[in-house]
Design a protein around this motif. Structure first.
Motif, PDB file in Angstrom:
ATOM      1  N   LEU A  35       0.814  -1.053   0.031  1.00 41.36           N
ATOM      2  CA  LEU A  35       0.031  -0.099  -0.081  1.00 41.36           C
ATOM      3  C   LEU A  35       0.832   1.469  -0.216  1.00 41.36           C
ATOM      4  N   THR A  36       0.505   2.262  -0.753  1.00 38.33           N
ATOM      5  CA  THR A  36       1.222   3.202  -0.860  1.00 38.33           C
ATOM      6  C   THR A  36       1.159   4.325   0.264  1.00 38.33           C
ATOM      7  N   LEU A 214      -7.765   2.548  -1.726  1.00 36.06           N
ATOM      8  CA  LEU A 214      -7.976   1.417  -1.055  1.00 36.06           C
ATOM      9  C   LEU A 214      -8.923   0.333  -1.706  1.00 36.06           C
ATOM     10  N   LYS A 215     -10.140   0.889  -1.875  1.00 34.09           N
ATOM     11  CA  LYS A 215     -11.369   0.212  -2.464  1.00 34.09           C
ATOM     12  C   LYS A 215     -11.035  -0.394  -3.848  1.00 34.09           C
ATOM     13  N   LYS A 216     -10.180   0.525  -4.602  1.00 34.87           N
ATOM     14  CA  LYS A 216      -9.973   0.217  -5.887  1.00 34.87           C
ATOM     15  C   LYS A 216      -9.207  -1.011  -6.154  1.00 34.87           C
ATOM     16  N   LEU A 244      -5.859  -9.245   1.204  1.00 32.39           N
ATOM     17  CA  LEU A 244      -7.401  -8.625   1.247  1.00 32.39           C
ATOM     18  C   LEU A 244      -7.701  -8.244   2.593  1.00 32.39           C
ATOM     19  N   ASP A 245      -7.278  -9.161   3.581  1.00 29.15           N
ATOM     20  CA  ASP A 245      -7.695  -8.902   4.968  1.00 29.15           C
ATOM     21  C   ASP A 245      -6.984  -7.515   5.441  1.00 29.15           C
ATOM     22  N   GLN A 246      -5.755  -7.291   5.216  1.00 27.93           N
ATOM     23  CA  GLN A 246      -5.344  -5.908   5.413  1.00 27.93           C
ATOM     24  C   GLN A 246      -5.791  -4.760   5.035  1.00 27.93           C
ATOM     25  N   GLU A 252     -11.770  -0.314   6.657  1.00 25.32           N
ATOM     26  CA  GLU A 252     -12.472   0.461   8.006  1.00 25.32           C
ATOM     27  C   GLU A 252     -12.009   1.527   8.811  1.00 25.32           C
ATOM     28  N   GLN A 253     -10.618   1.370   8.943  1.00 25.15           N
ATOM     29  CA  GLN A 253      -9.957   2.453   9.533  1.00 25.15           C
ATOM     30  C   GLN A 253     -10.204   3.853   9.172  1.00 25.15           C
ATOM     31  N   VAL A 254     -10.153   3.797   7.772  1.00 26.00           N
ATOM     32  CA  VAL A 254     -10.426   5.297   7.229  1.00 26.00           C
ATOM     33  C   VAL A 254     -11.772   5.770   7.104  1.00 26.00           C
TER      34      VAL A 254
END
Length: 454
Positions: A35-36, A214-216, A244-246, A252-254
């Motif tokens: 993740l960036t 993230l969703k994309k 995928l779990d990460q 959910e955090q964002v």
């Protein structure tokens, strides 16, 4: 659940942020892609926790209902103070009548009423200029500019202008110390509101982009895995599921960060003029998506606080007119003699001004806006150290410095807690020094700054 609704997730993001586009290239063919924004996102739980607990329904310590309901042990001294002030005013009136044939002089009234219309218009212009922040945040929310770093630069330039133009204006108008002091203090208070509103919403705008990415990425990984179900072995499948779990956890955090604690409002739905006006009226300097509220406005409580405001101001006026104005340093009196004579009157003014601002005015605005958190101060009179006093006597400013100076210094500039504490007190000292410069029209090394240098 997210695996079955990846298309709806992307539609949801576009619905909430129709104009915020992602410019970051993602790799969807590699299941081990990183993740960036991991560094930013890993700080989310800590940030959210700090902001959720900032406000809660509570009343002020010297409120009559608090004193009665909690059987507060300080209530006897509180009552005795006002009885003593009553005797103090009676004694002052008798003294003035016997010596000058009048109950009260109007010297101080003529001083603070000088150019009253000009002060009101200047203050209105200052407050009106603050709505630039809403226009800037709307432009950011629509994706016309980015908060980092174009929006931040524009905001900083505006804040510098917002502070120093009113300061120049006080010198240009040649106002006495009363008008100058009020205007610069109100400007600094509004500057803190302006900063909190802009930087809070600006930060949220960056997390909207993170959420979109993230969703994309989540949807792309799901789609990619469906195309290659027959080619992926069990080890690769476990690795894919872990990623995928990460992603799900970070989404959910964002999402939690973009929603208010109660879940009733979500960024950027809060970027409206009505929301901004509400923030300007609530007695706090720290912006939140949502505050705890009372059910209704209590007319009698509001009347009591308004009456207390004018009554306490009358006591303040009598004390200043009788015991401070006549003994101000001049060519006929020494400064040391004047200081000795003004010690007790100044202490009384300090207590009365504290009560007017934090118990009366703040509660009036809190009641008008149904703002439920009335913890504008703690028991500062029991403080045993300077830092404890600084935390307790002015909670709105303390909350602002805690979030936007202390916490920001640690997170953004990687300062230690000790260095962040030093920076917080030093900035506070500079602001106090600035007020003294405007009021006295002189640059002096007052004790606030001198203590840090020595």
């Amino acid at each position: 659940m997210l695996q079955n609704t990846q298309a709806e997730d992307i539609i949801s993001v576009k619905k909430h942020t129709p104009s915020i586009k992602s410019t970051i290239t993602t790799t969807t063919t590699s299941l081990s892609a990183t993740l960036t924004y991991d560094d930013e996102l890993n700080r989310l739980p800590r940030k959210i926790a700090k902001r959720v607990v900032t406000f809660q329904p509570r009343s002020s310590q010297l409120d009559r209902e608090t004193l009665d309901s909690h059987q507060y042990p300080f209530r006897g001294f509180f009552t005795l103070f006002w009885i003593a002030m009553g005797f103090y005013i009676i004694q002052t009136g008798v003294k003035n009548f016997q010596s000058a044939g009048i109950l009260l002089d109007l010297t101080f009234f003529r001083l603070f009423s000088q150019d009253a219309l000009g002060l009101i218009l200047s203050d209105a212009c200052m407050v009106g200029s603050m709505f630039f922040a809403v226009l800037l945040q709307k432009a950011i929310a629509h994706g016309w500019i980015r908060w980092r770093y174009t929006g931040m630069i524009i905001q900083h330039i505006f804040q510098i202008t917002f502070l120093f133009v009113p300061i120049y204006w006080t010198f240009f108008k040649g106002w006495p110390w009363v008008q100058s002091g009020f205007f610069v203090l109100h400007t600094i208070s509004m500057l803190m509101k302006l900063h909190s509103y802009s930087f809070y919403n600006g930060e949220l705008s960056t997390y909207v982009i993170y959420l979109y990415e993230l969703k994309k990425k989540y949807a792309n990984l799901i789609g990619d895995s469906k195309k290659n179900d027959n080619e992926i072995d069990e080890k690769k499948e476990d690795e894919k599921q872990q990623i995928l779990d990460q992603l799900k956890s970070k989404i959910e955090q964002v999402e939690g960060y973009l929603h208010s604690p109660a879940g009733n409002i979500r960024y950027p739905e809060n970027v409206t003029f009505a929301n901004y006006v509400d923030f300007l009226l609530v007695p706090t300097l720290v912006y939140e998506l949502e505050y705890p509220r009372t059910e209704k406005i209590r007319p009698w409580y509001l009347f009591e606080k308004i009456l207390a405001t004018f009554g306490t101001f009358f006591l303040l006026y009598v004390n200043t007119e009788t015991y401070i104005i006549p003994v101000l340093p001049n060519v006929s009196t020494s400064i040391y003699n004047a200081m000795v004579q003004m010690l007790f009157p100044f202490m009384m003014n300090y207590l009365l001004i504290f009560y007017i601002i934090f118990e009366c005015i703040c509660n009036v605005f809190a009641e008008l806006t149904c703002f439920a958190d009335r913890n504008f101060y703690d028991d500062w009179w029991n403080s045993t150290t300077w830092d404890e006093f600084a935390r307790k006597w002015n909670k709105p400013v303390h909350h602002f410095l805690l979030r936007h100076v202390y916490q920001s210094s640690i997170e953004s500039y990687k300062l230690s807690k000790r260095d962040a504490t030093f920076m917080t007190f030093f900035l506070s000292s500079l602001i106090h020094e600035l007020v003294m410069v405007v009021v006295s029209k002189k640059i002096r090394m007052t004790s606030n700054v001198r203590n840090f240098i020595l």
